[in-house]
Design an enzyme around this catalytic site. Structure first.
Site, PDB file in Angstrom:
ATOM      1  N   GLU A  72       9.893  16.327  14.957  1.00  0.00           N
ATOM      2  CA  GLU A  72      10.985  16.572  13.140  1.00  0.00           C
ATOM      3  C   GLU A  72       9.080  17.795  11.952  1.00  0.00           C
ATOM      4  OE1 GLU A  72       8.756  12.440  11.189  1.00  0.00           O
ATOM      5  OE2 GLU A  72      10.836  12.229  10.564  1.00  0.00           O
TER       6      GLU A  72
ATOM      7  N   LYS B  78       1.214  -0.890  -0.339  1.00  0.00           N
ATOM      8  CA  LYS B  78      -0.233   0.156   0.179  1.00  0.00           C
ATOM      9  C   LYS B  78       0.623   1.228   0.171  1.00  0.00           C
ATOM     10  CE  LYS B  78      -2.153   3.399   3.029  1.00  0.00           C
ATOM     11  NZ  LYS B  78      -2.062   4.285   1.737  1.00  0.00           N
TER      12      LYS B  78
ATOM     13  N   CYS C  34      13.595  11.197   6.186  1.00  0.00           N
ATOM     14  CA  CYS C  34      13.570  10.918   7.667  1.00  0.00           C
ATOM     15  C   CYS C  34      14.850  11.218   8.292  1.00  0.00           C
ATOM     16  CB  CYS C  34      13.308   9.734   7.319  1.00  0.00           C
ATOM     17  SG  CYS C  34      13.462   8.393   6.755  1.00  0.00           S
TER      18      CYS C  34
ATOM     19  N   GLU D 143      10.342   1.875  10.340  1.00  0.00           N
ATOM     20  CA  GLU D 143      11.414   3.064   9.822  1.00  0.00           C
ATOM     21  C   GLU D 143      10.538   4.333  10.137  1.00  0.00           C
ATOM     22  OE1 GLU D 143      12.593   5.369   6.338  1.00  0.00           O
ATOM     23  OE2 GLU D 143      12.942   5.398   8.634  1.00  0.00           O
TER      24      GLU D 143
HETATM   25  O1  TXE Z   1       3.387   8.986   7.011  1.00  0.00           O
HETATM   26  P1  TXE Z   1       1.724   8.737   7.740  1.00  0.00           P
HETATM   27  P2  TXE Z   1       3.061  10.516   6.180  1.00  0.00           P
HETATM   28  C1  TXE Z   1       7.068  11.475   9.281  1.00  0.00           C
HETATM   29  C2  TXE Z   1       7.121  12.466   8.835  1.00  0.00           C
HETATM   30  C3  TXE Z   1       5.477  13.669   8.182  1.00  0.00           C
HETATM   31  C4  TXE Z   1       5.092  12.380   9.187  1.00  0.00           C
HETATM   32  C5  TXE Z   1       3.586  11.758   8.337  1.00  0.00           C
HETATM   33  O2  TXE Z   1       6.995  13.918  10.012  1.00  0.00           O
HETATM   34  O3  TXE Z   1       5.336  14.193   8.497  1.00  0.00           O
HETATM   35  O4  TXE Z   1       5.608  11.319   9.615  1.00  0.00           O
HETATM   36  O5  TXE Z   1       3.474  11.457   6.768  1.00  0.00           O
HETATM   37  C6  TXE Z   1      -0.583   5.103   5.919  1.00  0.00           C
HETATM   38  N1  TXE Z   1      -2.438   2.294   9.806  1.00  0.00           N
HETATM   39  N2  TXE Z   1       7.393  10.936   7.930  1.00  0.00           N
HETATM   40  O6  TXE Z   1       1.608  11.056   6.152  1.00  0.00           O
HETATM   41  O7  TXE Z   1       0.955   9.353   7.696  1.00  0.00           O
HETATM   42  C7  TXE Z   1      -0.196   6.088   4.624  1.00  0.00           C
HETATM   43  O8  TXE Z   1      -1.624   5.688   4.268  1.00  0.00           O
HETATM   44  C8  TXE Z   1      -1.795   1.391   8.826  1.00  0.00           C
HETATM   45  C9  TXE Z   1       8.875  10.029   8.161  1.00  0.00           C
HETATM   46  O9  TXE Z   1       3.181  10.348   5.010  1.00  0.00           O
HETATM   47  O10 TXE Z   1       3.010   7.679   8.888  1.00  0.00           O
HETATM   48  C10 TXE Z   1       0.888   5.866   3.874  1.00  0.00           C
HETATM   49  O11 TXE Z   1       1.298   4.730   3.054  1.00  0.00           O
HETATM   50  N3  TXE Z   1      -1.403   2.887   7.590  1.00  0.00           N
HETATM   51  C11 TXE Z   1       8.493   9.323   7.448  1.00  0.00           C
HETATM   52  C12 TXE Z   1       1.703   4.985   5.401  1.00  0.00           C
HETATM   53  O12 TXE Z   1       1.057   4.702   6.623  1.00  0.00           O
HETATM   54  C13 TXE Z   1      -1.317   3.865   7.398  1.00  0.00           C
HETATM   55  C14 TXE Z   1       8.378   8.866   5.958  1.00  0.00           C
HETATM   56  C15 TXE Z   1       2.538   5.886   6.205  1.00  0.00           C
HETATM   57  O13 TXE Z   1       1.551   7.831   6.556  1.00  0.00           O
HETATM   58  C16 TXE Z   1      -2.622   4.390   8.898  1.00  0.00           C
HETATM   59  C17 TXE Z   1       7.216  10.296   5.118  1.00  0.00           C
HETATM   60  C18 TXE Z   1      -3.090   2.921   9.613  1.00  0.00           C
HETATM   61  N4  TXE Z   1      -4.077   3.618  11.073  1.00  0.00           N
HETATM   62  C19 TXE Z   1       6.666  10.525   6.790  1.00  0.00           C
HETATM   63  N5  TXE Z   1      -2.184   5.462   8.487  1.00  0.00           N
HETATM   64  C20 TXE Z   1      10.187   7.940   6.857  1.00  0.00           C
HETATM   65  N6  TXE Z   1      10.827   8.040   8.142  1.00  0.00           N
HETATM   66  O14 TXE Z   1      11.107   8.333   6.205  1.00  0.00           O
HETATM   67  C21 TXE Z   1      -1.386   6.065   7.983  1.00  0.00           C
HETATM   68  N7  TXE Z   1      -1.116   4.681   7.099  1.00  0.00           N
END
Ligand code: TXE
Length: 459
Positions: free
Chosen positions: A364, A168, A277, A243
């Site tokens: 962050e 996904k 990240c 991660e």
């Molecule tokens: O991450 P999300 P997002 C950090 C950064 C960013 C924050 C949110 O601070 O602002 O995370 O980013 C799926 N059950 N990083 O919105 O929300 C969602 O659909 C299962 C660091 O991208 O965590 C997406 O496919 N899945 C990071 C994925 O999780 C769920 C890089 C990531 O979404 C879910 C990006 C749930 N309940 C953001 N809710 C890094 N470490 O590289 C959401 N998702």
């Protein structure tokens, strides 16, 4: 407008409800995507494909990874164009970072699989064999910052080890996952081996994490989401690789070579508009060179080309941190505003004068915003670097003490006199609230397989 579809059991499909994918550059609608809620059909398809896929040899599956890499490579310009369209990043970044590394992920694990040493342990009167069996059906969930780069980093080793996948991508950046689905279908990857479903995290993401037939979850995203994923998966005894977020320090010691340090620290600060990240969002500079460092750094920042952040919503989050920084007493040395361009553009922003314990310097932000701090001793620098809830990455710049200081940074990865220089064989991941587990080389092989021991007595 692009119609993104699910790939389930080798067939493309959509759902009654759909979501829109918007361009970060101008807010226009660029694609519609399925709003998937149930994954039962994808699980069935993966289950049906599993026996024959896992029966292939490691080398046969490695050949499939090479076929995917070759097909992506032949279309790398299209891949980069879609990634740049979906994320807003400059085309050269999409080509040289995202597309290149997506292709390399498949090629690397193909070669790694072919050259994996046998794992045996001899006793006086017996031989222990380690057999690596597939986990089964695995769930891969990826974020929006490096869409195919991070998704392919999971898909490649998962396929190599004989698993079938339900992946996904982020609903904010679905295009290159859909592109991969098309490429894999074109080259004849067996139906059901790779299933890609689109939709909202709390809906289809949660459906993947909570499905009893999915036995491992590899997740990259925010720490708060990772916490929810873990809460669901852990009681089900699923294998879990998380991660998550980071708040990484670039530590510049007094003997740093500024010729390499300035460009290196600027790249760590603002590559991908600070949306990696691993970005160094806290710049720690020894007091002896601080006055020399600042003008050189600000000049290089002014010359560094970045794109917009991923969405208007994220731009608001990043701008709120710039406002917070001002309230916390920060001094804006560069940027601080929206660019006057259409879309979610924010100027590269450098903020001085904040305590390293301030919220701005501890949380962050995940955008083109860094805080810069002066220190007088290695101890003080390490306190500033290690004081957050995170422990993902960092960099140390010094002619003589880089390794010594790097060993004391509390994170999973540290670069010395460089940044984001990646050998895919090494462990990748964080400690503290930056995640659980490692991926990369044997660590990916270990996560995406069940290590079984067979002990054979020699009579
Ligand atoms: O991450 P999300 P997002 C950090 C950064 C960013 C924050 C949110 O601070 O602002 O995370 O980013 C799926 N059950 N990083 O919105 O929300 C969602 O659909 C299962 C660091 O991208 O965590 C997406 O496919 N899945 C990071 C994925 O999780 C769920 C890089 C990531 O979404 C879910 C990006 C749930 N309940 C953001 N809710 C890094 N470490 O590289 C959401 N998702």
């Amino acid at each position: 407008m692009i119609t993104v579809e699910n790939l389930i059991g080798g067939k493309f499909s959509t759902t009654d409800l759909s979501l829109v994918d918007r361009s970060p550059s101008d807010g226009s609608i660029i694609a519609s995507i399925p709003r998937t809620k149930s994954i039962d059909d994808a699980v069935e398809a993966a289950n049906d494909a599993f026996e024959s896929w896992s029966a292939l040899s490691l080398n046969e599956r490695a050949d499939w990874l090479d076929k995917i890499a070759n097909a992506l490579e032949s279309k790398s310009d299209e891949l980069a164009r879609l990634e740049a369209l979906d994320t807003g990043k400059p085309l050269d970044v999409a080509l040289n970072i995202d597309a290149k590394r997506s292709i390399l992920n498949f090629r690397f694990f193909a070669d790694f699989g072919r050259n994996m040493p046998a794992e045996t342990f001899e006793m006086e009167n017996a031989t222990n064999f380690v057999i690596r069996k597939p986990v089964g059906i695995v769930g891969l969930i990826s974020p929006w910052n490096l869409p195919l780069y991070l998704l392919s980093w999971k898909i490649a080793p998962a396929l190599l080890m004989g698993n079938c996948i339900i992946a996904k991508p982020s609903e904010i950046t679905p295009l290159t996952a859909h592109f991969l689905a098309q490429v894999c279908t074109e080259i004849g990857l067996p139906a059901g081996v790779l299933n890609i479903v689109h939709g909202l995290g709390p809906e289809v993401g949660h459906a993947i994490v909570s499905h009893p037939r999915i036995r491992a979850i590899s997740f990259t995203g925010g720490t708060s989401t990772g916490r929810m994923v873990a809460a669901t998966a852990a009681p089900m005894f699923k294998k879990l690789s998380l991660e998550l977020g980071g708040k990484n320090a670039s530590i510049v010691l007094e003997d740093a070579d500024l010729e390499i340090t300035i460009p290196g620290v600027v790249r760590a600060s603002f590559l991908n508009s600070g949306q990696i990240c691993l970005c160094g969002s806290k710049v720690l500079v020894h007091e002896d060179i601080y006055e020399e460092f600042i003008p050189l750094y600000l000049k290089a920042v002014a010359d560094f080309n970045i794109g917009p952040v991923i969405s208007e919503e994220h731009a608001q989050k990043v701008l709120s941190y710039i406002e917070l920084a001002k309230q916390e007493g920060g001094e804006i040395l560069a940027g601080g505003n929206r660019s006057n361009r259409l879309g979610a553009w924010i100027e590269p922003t450098v903020i001085a004068g904040l305590s390293h314990l301030s919220r701005t310097a501890s949380e962050e932000i995940f955008g083109p915003v860094v805080t810069i701090h002066k220190f007088s001793t290695d101890e003080e620098a390490l306190d500033m670097a290690n004081c957050t809830e995170y422990g993902l990455a960092g960099s140390v710049w010094s002619k003589t003490r880089g390794m010594e200081v790097a060993k004391r940074v509390e994170s999973g990865m540290v670069w010395v006199n460089t940044w984001l220089h990646r050998d895919l064989r090494v462990p990748f991941g964080g400690i503290k609230n930056s995640g659980v587990g490692r991926e990369g080389g044997m660590w990916s092989i270990g996560f995406f397989s069940e290590a079984i021991n067979i002990c054979q007595m020699q009579h």
